[in-house]
Design an enzyme around this catalytic site. Structure first.
Site, PDB file in Angstrom:
ATOM      1  N   PRO A  90       0.844  -1.204   0.000  1.00  0.00           N
ATOM      2  CA  PRO A  90       0.000   0.000   0.000  1.00  0.00           C
ATOM      3  C   PRO A  90       0.881   1.257   0.000  1.00  0.00           C
ATOM      4  O   PRO A  90       1.860   1.311   0.745  1.00  0.00           O
ATOM      5  CB  PRO A  90      -0.792  -0.111   1.307  1.00  0.00           C
ATOM      6  CG  PRO A  90      -0.672  -1.523   1.751  1.00  0.00           C
ATOM      7  CD  PRO A  90       0.608  -2.063   1.171  1.00  0.00           C
ATOM      8  N   GLY A  94       2.715   5.097   5.322  1.00  0.00           N
ATOM      9  CA  GLY A  94       3.688   4.940   6.411  1.00  0.00           C
ATOM     10  C   GLY A  94       4.461   3.643   6.366  1.00  0.00           C
ATOM     11  O   GLY A  94       5.095   3.263   7.351  1.00  0.00           O
ATOM     12  N   LEU A  95       4.410   2.951   5.209  1.00  0.00           N
ATOM     13  CA  LEU A  95       5.107   1.662   5.108  1.00  0.00           C
ATOM     14  C   LEU A  95       6.365   1.762   4.235  1.00  0.00           C
ATOM     15  O   LEU A  95       6.866   0.755   3.720  1.00  0.00           O
ATOM     16  CB  LEU A  95       4.153   0.590   4.572  1.00  0.00           C
ATOM     17  CG  LEU A  95       2.927   0.346   5.463  1.00  0.00           C
ATOM     18  CD1 LEU A  95       1.980  -0.658   4.825  1.00  0.00           C
ATOM     19  CD2 LEU A  95       3.336  -0.133   6.864  1.00  0.00           C
ATOM     20  N   GLY A  96       6.845   2.978   4.040  1.00  0.00           N
ATOM     21  CA  GLY A  96       8.131   3.159   3.356  1.00  0.00           C
ATOM     22  C   GLY A  96       8.090   2.905   1.862  1.00  0.00           C
ATOM     23  O   GLY A  96       9.075   2.426   1.290  1.00  0.00           O
ATOM     24  N   SER A  97       6.967   3.250   1.200  1.00  0.00           N
ATOM     25  CA  SER A  97       6.878   2.933  -0.238  1.00  0.00           C
ATOM     26  C   SER A  97       7.874   3.738  -1.069  1.00  0.00           C
ATOM     27  O   SER A  97       8.439   3.220  -2.034  1.00  0.00           O
ATOM     28  CB  SER A  97       5.453   3.124  -0.762  1.00  0.00           C
ATOM     29  OG  SER A  97       4.958   4.392  -0.420  1.00  0.00           O
ATOM     30  N   SER A  98       8.134   4.998  -0.694  1.00  0.00           N
ATOM     31  CA  SER A  98       9.093   5.772  -1.506  1.00  0.00           C
ATOM     32  C   SER A  98      10.507   5.225  -1.322  1.00  0.00           C
ATOM     33  O   SER A  98      11.292   5.171  -2.272  1.00  0.00           O
ATOM     34  CB  SER A  98       9.027   7.265  -1.187  1.00  0.00           C
ATOM     35  OG  SER A  98       9.573   7.525   0.083  1.00  0.00           O
ATOM     36  N   ALA A  99      10.831   4.771  -0.121  1.00  0.00           N
ATOM     37  CA  ALA A  99      12.159   4.165   0.105  1.00  0.00           C
ATOM     38  C   ALA A  99      12.270   2.845  -0.643  1.00  0.00           C
ATOM     39  O   ALA A  99      13.317   2.533  -1.221  1.00  0.00           O
ATOM     40  CB  ALA A  99      12.391   3.952   1.594  1.00  0.00           C
ATOM     41  N   ALA A 100      11.182   2.071  -0.662  1.00  0.00           N
ATOM     42  CA  ALA A 100      11.190   0.784  -1.379  1.00  0.00           C
ATOM     43  C   ALA A 100      11.423   1.023  -2.868  1.00  0.00           C
ATOM     44  O   ALA A 100      12.234   0.349  -3.509  1.00  0.00           O
ATOM     45  CB  ALA A 100       9.868   0.061  -1.153  1.00  0.00           C
ATOM     46  N   ASP A 141      14.016   4.714   6.745  1.00  0.00           N
ATOM     47  CA  ASP A 141      13.255   3.922   5.761  1.00  0.00           C
ATOM     48  C   ASP A 141      14.170   3.269   4.730  1.00  0.00           C
ATOM     49  O   ASP A 141      14.135   2.055   4.524  1.00  0.00           O
ATOM     50  CB  ASP A 141      12.244   4.817   5.020  1.00  0.00           C
ATOM     51  CG  ASP A 141      11.109   5.287   5.903  1.00  0.00           C
ATOM     52  OD1 ASP A 141      11.218   5.166   7.133  1.00  0.00           O
ATOM     53  OD2 ASP A 141      10.116   5.789   5.348  1.00  0.00           O
TER      54      ASP A 141
HETATM   55  C1  MEV Z   1       9.226   7.650   8.666  1.00  0.00           C
HETATM   56  O1  MEV Z   1       8.658   6.422   8.217  1.00  0.00           O
HETATM   57  C2  MEV Z   1       8.759   8.050   9.988  1.00  0.00           C
HETATM   58  C3  MEV Z   1       9.240   9.351  10.612  1.00  0.00           C
HETATM   59  O2  MEV Z   1      10.056   9.022  11.739  1.00  0.00           O
HETATM   60  C4  MEV Z   1       9.954  10.312   9.701  1.00  0.00           C
HETATM   61  C5  MEV Z   1      11.425   9.974   9.430  1.00  0.00           C
HETATM   62  O3  MEV Z   1      12.002   9.119  10.086  1.00  0.00           O
HETATM   63  O4  MEV Z   1      11.986  10.618   8.506  1.00  0.00           O
HETATM   64  C6  MEV Z   1       7.994  10.057  11.132  1.00  0.00           C
END
Ligand code: MEV
Length: 310
Positions: A90, A94-100, A141
């Protein structure tokens, strides 16, 4: 290593933060692990280094992705390959999709350029992309995604770079990830917290320091195979995140639902705010996923670390 000729495939894992989101931005440790879900990049021969943009993006998203890909191309010598992307994660919850996505592109371009896609090099290229997506992320991430291991990550004080120490788990670590409410953009949640922190620095610094301690204790609990202690650390971390103003009724409701279904610990993961992802630590995740799915909750399970069943 000679440049590998396409077709090539590379994967970048999504991530969950078990302990320590937000305080990690202020230099405290965070414990995070890779999901089995993520983004796959595929490359075929082309005249120049290019990205086939997914058709469902808005104009600003297209511009951002184009700029991020250009950073990765520049960092890898622009190998002649056309890249397509495919996600089974998804996005933007908040599951790190841009980093993935960044790690998948970084690995693929490194391979196409004849370089070994080591975690270190993949993280270096992905970091350049992440800065286009987020401005000044903590780095947790893309480090977790590039390592593909459970890490205790810490940003070096006064810098924008950090380091992840791999945390070995003698026990399988299973989480259920469930989505709740309407996601607030990470940038806005991080920015609003920064304003509160600037206004009441002593109180907020105390809370960040305590979250960092809980994250380090959680890492030790993982290494000792003490999942009950890890679960308790997650519950305490959720309370501290709520104290920082980062939780909301939909997230709290999901936290209590997961605990009611037998989670050893449950908390929001990622930026929090009005909604997003909640994780629960389970010995047996299957029954909780079945029950939540029946109730119409978007959820899945993933093993973050530890020995896998054969
Ligand atoms: C990132 O997934 C979560 C935060 O801690 C932001 C960051 O680490 O850059 C809120």
């Amino acid at each position: 290593m000679a440049p590998r000729s396409p077709p090539l495939t590379a994967f970048g894992a999504g991530k969950v933060i078990l302990l320590g989101e937000h305080s990690v931005v202020y230099g405290h440790p965070a414990l995070a692990g890779p999901l089995s879900q993520g983004v796959t990049a595929r490359g075929v021969p082309a005249k120049q280094c290019q990205l086939a943009l997914p058709s469902n993006l808005s104009r600003p998203q297209r511009a951002q992705l184009t700029a991020a890909f250009a950073r990765a191309a520049e960092a890898t010598g622009s190998p002649p390959v056309k890249v397509t992307l495919d996600a089974d994660l998804p996005l933007a919850v908040g599951l790190g999709s841009s980093a993935a996505l960044s790690v998948a592109c970084a690995r693929l371009l490194l391979m196409a350029a004849g370089k070994e896609p080591t975690p270190r090099d993949a993280a270096r290229v992905a970091w350049a992309m992440e800065q286009e997506f987020h401005g000044t992320p903590s780095g947790v991430d893309h480090t977790t995604s590039a390592e593909e291991r459970l890490v205790l990550y810490r940003r070096k004080p006064g810098t924008t770079v950090g380091k992840g120490r791999v945390v070995d788990s003698p026990e399988p670590l299973h989480v259920v990830v469930a989505l709740a409410g309407e996601r607030s953009p990470t940038k806005a949640t991080v920015g609003a917290l920064r304003e509160r922190q600037a206004r009441w620095p002593e109180r907020y610094t105390r809370l960040f320091t305590e979250i960092g301690r809980v994250a380090s204790e959680g890492a030790r609990a993982v290494e000792a195979g003490d999942l009950e202690a890890l679960g308790d650390a997650m519950n305490v971390n959720q309370g501290l995140l709520a104290a920082l103003g980062l939780s909301s009724p939909p997230l709290e409701e999901m936290v209590y639902r997961l605990r009611g279904l037998g989670a050893l610990g449950a908390k929001l993961t990622g930026a929090g705010g009005d909604g997003g992802a909640v994780i629960g630590l389970f010995l047996e995740p299957g029954p909780a996923v079945t029950k939540l799915t029946r109730l119409g909750v978007r959820c899945f399970s993933s093993q973050l670390a530890g020995p896998r069943a054969v």
